[in-house]
Write an enzyme that holds these catalytic residues in place. Structure first.
Site, PDB file in Angstrom:
ATOM      1  N   LYS A  13       0.840  -1.207   0.000  1.00 50.07           N
ATOM      2  CA  LYS A  13       0.000   0.000   0.000  1.00 50.07           C
ATOM      3  C   LYS A  13       0.876   1.259   0.000  1.00 50.07           C
ATOM      4  O   LYS A  13       0.668   2.164  -0.792  1.00 50.07           O
ATOM      5  CB  LYS A  13      -0.932   0.015   1.230  1.00 50.07           C
ATOM      6  CG  LYS A  13      -1.858  -1.193   1.317  1.00 50.07           C
ATOM      7  CD  LYS A  13      -2.798  -1.129   2.508  1.00 50.07           C
ATOM      8  CE  LYS A  13      -2.109  -1.251   3.856  1.00 50.07           C
ATOM      9  NZ  LYS A  13      -1.450  -2.547   4.093  1.00 50.07           N
ATOM     10  N   ARG A  86     -10.182   0.245   8.764  1.00 49.88           N
ATOM     11  CA  ARG A  86      -9.686  -1.104   9.029  1.00 49.88           C
ATOM     12  C   ARG A  86     -10.718  -1.974   9.724  1.00 49.88           C
ATOM     13  O   ARG A  86     -10.443  -3.120  10.034  1.00 49.88           O
ATOM     14  CB  ARG A  86      -8.458  -0.999   9.927  1.00 49.88           C
ATOM     15  CG  ARG A  86      -7.156  -1.094   9.167  1.00 49.88           C
ATOM     16  CD  ARG A  86      -6.046  -0.937  10.173  1.00 49.88           C
ATOM     17  NE  ARG A  86      -4.891  -1.646   9.751  1.00 49.88           N
ATOM     18  CZ  ARG A  86      -3.824  -1.072   9.223  1.00 49.88           C
ATOM     19  NH1 ARG A  86      -3.794   0.223   9.010  1.00 49.88           N
ATOM     20  NH2 ARG A  86      -2.777  -1.794   8.911  1.00 49.88           N
ATOM     21  N   ARG A 125      11.829  -5.487   4.964  1.00 52.96           N
ATOM     22  CA  ARG A 125      11.539  -4.047   4.859  1.00 52.96           C
ATOM     23  C   ARG A 125      12.380  -3.218   5.822  1.00 52.96           C
ATOM     24  O   ARG A 125      12.564  -3.574   6.984  1.00 52.96           O
ATOM     25  CB  ARG A 125      10.066  -3.777   5.138  1.00 52.96           C
ATOM     26  CG  ARG A 125       9.789  -2.264   5.193  1.00 52.96           C
ATOM     27  CD  ARG A 125       8.347  -1.908   5.159  1.00 52.96           C
ATOM     28  NE  ARG A 125       7.617  -2.404   6.303  1.00 52.96           N
ATOM     29  CZ  ARG A 125       6.294  -2.275   6.433  1.00 52.96           C
ATOM     30  NH1 ARG A 125       5.592  -1.683   5.472  1.00 52.96           N
ATOM     31  NH2 ARG A 125       5.688  -2.749   7.488  1.00 52.96           N
ATOM     32  N   ARG A 158      10.998  -1.679  11.435  1.00 53.55           N
ATOM     33  CA  ARG A 158       9.868  -1.465  12.340  1.00 53.55           C
ATOM     34  C   ARG A 158       9.766  -2.605  13.341  1.00 53.55           C
ATOM     35  O   ARG A 158       9.885  -3.771  12.968  1.00 53.55           O
ATOM     36  CB  ARG A 158       8.559  -1.386  11.521  1.00 53.55           C
ATOM     37  CG  ARG A 158       8.286  -0.006  10.964  1.00 53.55           C
ATOM     38  CD  ARG A 158       7.146   0.057   9.990  1.00 53.55           C
ATOM     39  NE  ARG A 158       5.949  -0.663  10.356  1.00 53.55           N
ATOM     40  CZ  ARG A 158       4.818  -0.646   9.639  1.00 53.55           C
ATOM     41  NH1 ARG A 158       4.761   0.072   8.529  1.00 53.55           N
ATOM     42  NH2 ARG A 158       3.763  -1.324  10.016  1.00 53.55           N
ATOM     43  N   ARG A 169      -0.630  -9.797  12.707  1.00 59.31           N
ATOM     44  CA  ARG A 169      -1.261  -8.705  11.942  1.00 59.31           C
ATOM     45  C   ARG A 169      -2.089  -9.268  10.787  1.00 59.31           C
ATOM     46  O   ARG A 169      -3.152  -8.746  10.451  1.00 59.31           O
ATOM     47  CB  ARG A 169      -0.193  -7.738  11.411  1.00 59.31           C
ATOM     48  CG  ARG A 169       0.378  -6.840  12.512  1.00 59.31           C
ATOM     49  CD  ARG A 169       1.718  -6.232  12.135  1.00 59.31           C
ATOM     50  NE  ARG A 169       1.701  -5.430  10.938  1.00 59.31           N
ATOM     51  CZ  ARG A 169       2.797  -5.092  10.258  1.00 59.31           C
ATOM     52  NH1 ARG A 169       3.981  -5.489  10.675  1.00 59.31           N
ATOM     53  NH2 ARG A 169       2.706  -4.365   9.171  1.00 59.31           N
TER      54      ARG A 169
HETATM   55  P1  AP5 Z   1       4.826  -1.529   1.941  1.00 59.95           P
HETATM   56  O1  AP5 Z   1       4.492  -0.715   0.721  1.00 59.95           O
HETATM   57  O2  AP5 Z   1       5.468  -0.823   3.087  1.00 59.95           O
HETATM   58  O3  AP5 Z   1       3.543  -2.357   2.406  1.00 59.95           O
HETATM   59  P2  AP5 Z   1       2.244  -1.862   3.167  1.00 59.95           P
HETATM   60  O4  AP5 Z   1       1.072  -2.553   2.538  1.00 59.95           O
HETATM   61  O5  AP5 Z   1       2.191  -0.366   3.221  1.00 59.95           O
HETATM   62  O6  AP5 Z   1       2.519  -2.545   4.576  1.00 59.95           O
HETATM   63  P3  AP5 Z   1       2.381  -2.023   6.065  1.00 59.95           P
HETATM   64  O7  AP5 Z   1       3.060  -3.046   6.914  1.00 59.95           O
HETATM   65  O8  AP5 Z   1       2.854  -0.608   6.218  1.00 59.95           O
HETATM   66  O9  AP5 Z   1       0.842  -2.083   6.258  1.00 59.95           O
HETATM   67  P4  AP5 Z   1       0.083  -2.230   7.568  1.00 59.95           P
HETATM   68  O10 AP5 Z   1      -1.284  -1.959   7.063  1.00 59.95           O
HETATM   69  O11 AP5 Z   1       0.273  -3.492   8.308  1.00 59.95           O
HETATM   70  O12 AP5 Z   1       0.761  -1.144   8.518  1.00 59.95           O
HETATM   71  P5  AP5 Z   1       0.372   0.362   8.883  1.00 59.95           P
HETATM   72  O13 AP5 Z   1       1.611   1.140   8.921  1.00 59.95           O
HETATM   73  O14 AP5 Z   1      -0.763   0.864   8.077  1.00 59.95           O
HETATM   74  O15 AP5 Z   1       5.765  -2.740   1.456  1.00 59.95           O
HETATM   75  C1  AP5 Z   1       6.340  -3.640   2.357  1.00 59.95           C
HETATM   76  C2  AP5 Z   1       7.712  -4.105   1.844  1.00 59.95           C
HETATM   77  O16 AP5 Z   1       7.545  -4.858   0.647  1.00 59.95           O
HETATM   78  C3  AP5 Z   1       8.686  -2.960   1.475  1.00 59.95           C
HETATM   79  O17 AP5 Z   1       9.975  -3.335   1.833  1.00 59.95           O
HETATM   80  C4  AP5 Z   1       8.548  -2.814  -0.033  1.00 59.95           C
HETATM   81  O18 AP5 Z   1       9.745  -2.370  -0.591  1.00 59.95           O
HETATM   82  C5  AP5 Z   1       8.201  -4.243  -0.462  1.00 59.95           C
HETATM   83  N1  AP5 Z   1       7.207  -4.256  -1.532  1.00 59.95           N
HETATM   84  C6  AP5 Z   1       6.023  -3.611  -1.500  1.00 59.95           C
HETATM   85  N2  AP5 Z   1       5.336  -3.830  -2.633  1.00 59.95           N
HETATM   86  C7  AP5 Z   1       6.115  -4.657  -3.384  1.00 59.95           C
HETATM   87  C8  AP5 Z   1       5.948  -5.242  -4.662  1.00 59.95           C
HETATM   88  N3  AP5 Z   1       4.839  -5.009  -5.382  1.00 59.95           N
HETATM   89  N4  AP5 Z   1       6.916  -6.051  -5.130  1.00 59.95           N
HETATM   90  C9  AP5 Z   1       8.022  -6.272  -4.384  1.00 59.95           C
HETATM   91  N5  AP5 Z   1       8.271  -5.733  -3.163  1.00 59.95           N
HETATM   92  C10 AP5 Z   1       7.316  -4.923  -2.670  1.00 59.95           C
HETATM   93  O19 AP5 Z   1      -0.211   0.156  10.373  1.00 59.95           O
HETATM   94  C11 AP5 Z   1       0.628  -0.228  11.441  1.00 59.95           C
HETATM   95  C12 AP5 Z   1      -0.191  -0.428  12.704  1.00 59.95           C
HETATM   96  O20 AP5 Z   1      -0.860   0.808  13.060  1.00 59.95           O
HETATM   97  C13 AP5 Z   1      -1.324  -1.466  12.634  1.00 59.95           C
HETATM   98  O21 AP5 Z   1      -0.873  -2.773  12.866  1.00 59.95           O
HETATM   99  C14 AP5 Z   1      -2.260  -0.953  13.744  1.00 59.95           C
HETATM  100  O22 AP5 Z   1      -1.787  -1.318  15.010  1.00 59.95           O
HETATM  101  C15 AP5 Z   1      -2.142   0.562  13.629  1.00 59.95           C
HETATM  102  N6  AP5 Z   1      -3.174   1.156  12.752  1.00 59.95           N
HETATM  103  C16 AP5 Z   1      -2.968   1.792  11.573  1.00 59.95           C
HETATM  104  N7  AP5 Z   1      -4.127   2.204  11.041  1.00 59.95           N
HETATM  105  C17 AP5 Z   1      -5.101   1.799  11.903  1.00 59.95           C
HETATM  106  C18 AP5 Z   1      -6.515   1.900  11.887  1.00 59.95           C
HETATM  107  N8  AP5 Z   1      -7.178   2.502  10.886  1.00 59.95           N
HETATM  108  N9  AP5 Z   1      -7.206   1.371  12.915  1.00 59.95           N
HETATM  109  C19 AP5 Z   1      -6.589   0.758  13.938  1.00 59.95           C
HETATM  110  N10 AP5 Z   1      -5.235   0.603  14.005  1.00 59.95           N
HETATM  111  C20 AP5 Z   1      -4.496   1.127  12.988  1.00 59.95           C
END
Ligand code: AP5
Length: 217
Positions: A13, A86, A125, A158, A169
């Site tokens: 994402k 979410r 990552r 992270r 997760r």
């Molecule tokens: P990346 O693009 O960083 O993936 P992502 O989908 O953004 O993954 P996240 O781990 O950031 O998502 P998440 O939803 O778990 O965490 P968030 O920060 O929102 O890519 C990952 C890796 O893969 C990178 O190294 C990249 O280079 C590689 N990659 C990506 N795409 C690729 C491709 N197509 N091909 C090859 N390699 C690729 O949330 C964190 C925490 O915050 C949650 O667990 C929760 O506790 C809290 N939180 C956040 N929002 C809420 C909410 N709305 N409600 C409640 N809690 C929340």
């Protein structure tokens, strides 16, 4: 353009958002990034969120919704929500907020990614603590170990990217977030995309679909 990016952890994402926000000239609003900033600054909200995030749990709906409402009020017309909503409760709250601010949603991009890919992506990552630039130790390492190519900031792992927490997760995503797919399906807002693809190829496909659907402004 007003978008939601939906998908499991590690679906890509944040990677896709980095390309879309420039191409579409819209605000990128990531609840994960906002929460990590609050934790870095040790604000009361950041301290409250920390224990949930470190365990791979969702923060309470009310807290996440408050953050988003604030940002959406201040954002320009075009926006991309990454990591929100979410839960179905958050999705319903979002509908109310968007009605209040008169910025209705155009499309929900729903990324699907194979579980084994998620584990390897998140284990590798690394993220810049200062500018948020994304790296992967195998596929896209920084030129100098631990130093961001873009701004020279510290590149770190992270704490919630260890395998055990990532698996949790993924469970949380299946249980609490996946029901949103049906919610948006019923509203005819959903566009399914293949998160297994390379980001740049995915970006090209998404832009092409937007053009075909007349959703590119
Ligand atoms: P990346 O693009 O960083 O993936 P992502 O989908 O953004 O993954 P996240 O781990 O950031 O998502 P998440 O939803 O778990 O965490 P968030 O920060 O929102 O890519 C990952 C890796 O893969 C990178 O190294 C990249 O280079 C590689 N990659 C990506 N795409 C690729 C491709 N197509 N091909 C090859 N390699 C690729 O949330 C964190 C925490 O915050 C949650 O667990 C929760 O506790 C809290 N939180 C956040 N929002 C809420 C909410 N709305 N409600 C409640 N809690 C929340």
């Amino acid at each position: 353009m007003r978008l939601v990016l939906l998908g499991p952890p590690g679906a890509g994402k944040g990677s896709l958002a980095a390309l879309l926000k420039d191409a579409l000239n819209i605000a990128h609003i990531s609840t994960g990034d906002i929460l990590r900033e609050e934790m870095k600054n040790k604000t009361p909200l950041g301290k409250e969120a920390q224990s949930y995030i470190d365990r791979g749990e969702l923060v309470p709906d009310e807290l996440a919704t408050r953050l988003i409402e604030d940002r959406l009020k201040k954002s320009p017309q075009g926006y991309m929500l990454d990591g929100f909503p979410r839960t179905v409760t958050q999705a319903k709250d979002l509908d109310d907020i968007l009605q209040k601010v008169n910025k209705p949603l155009d499309c929900v991009l729903c990324m699907e990614t194979a579980p084994e890919l998620i584990i390897s992506r998140l284990a590798g990552r690394r993220v810049c603590r200062s500018c948020g630039a994304l790296y992967h130790m195998k596929k896209k390492p920084p030129q100098k170990v631990g130093v961001c190519d873009v701004c020279g900031g510290e590149v770190y792992q992270r704490p919630d990217d260890n395998e055990e927490t990532v698996r949790h997760r993924m469970e949380v995503y299946s249980k609490s977030t996946k029901p949103i797919i049906e919610y948006y399906q019923s509203k005819n807002k959903l566009m399914h995309i293949d998160g297994d693809m390379e980001t740049i190829d995915l970006f090209d496909i998404v832009m092409k679909k937007f053009h075909e659907a007349g959703k590119h402004d």
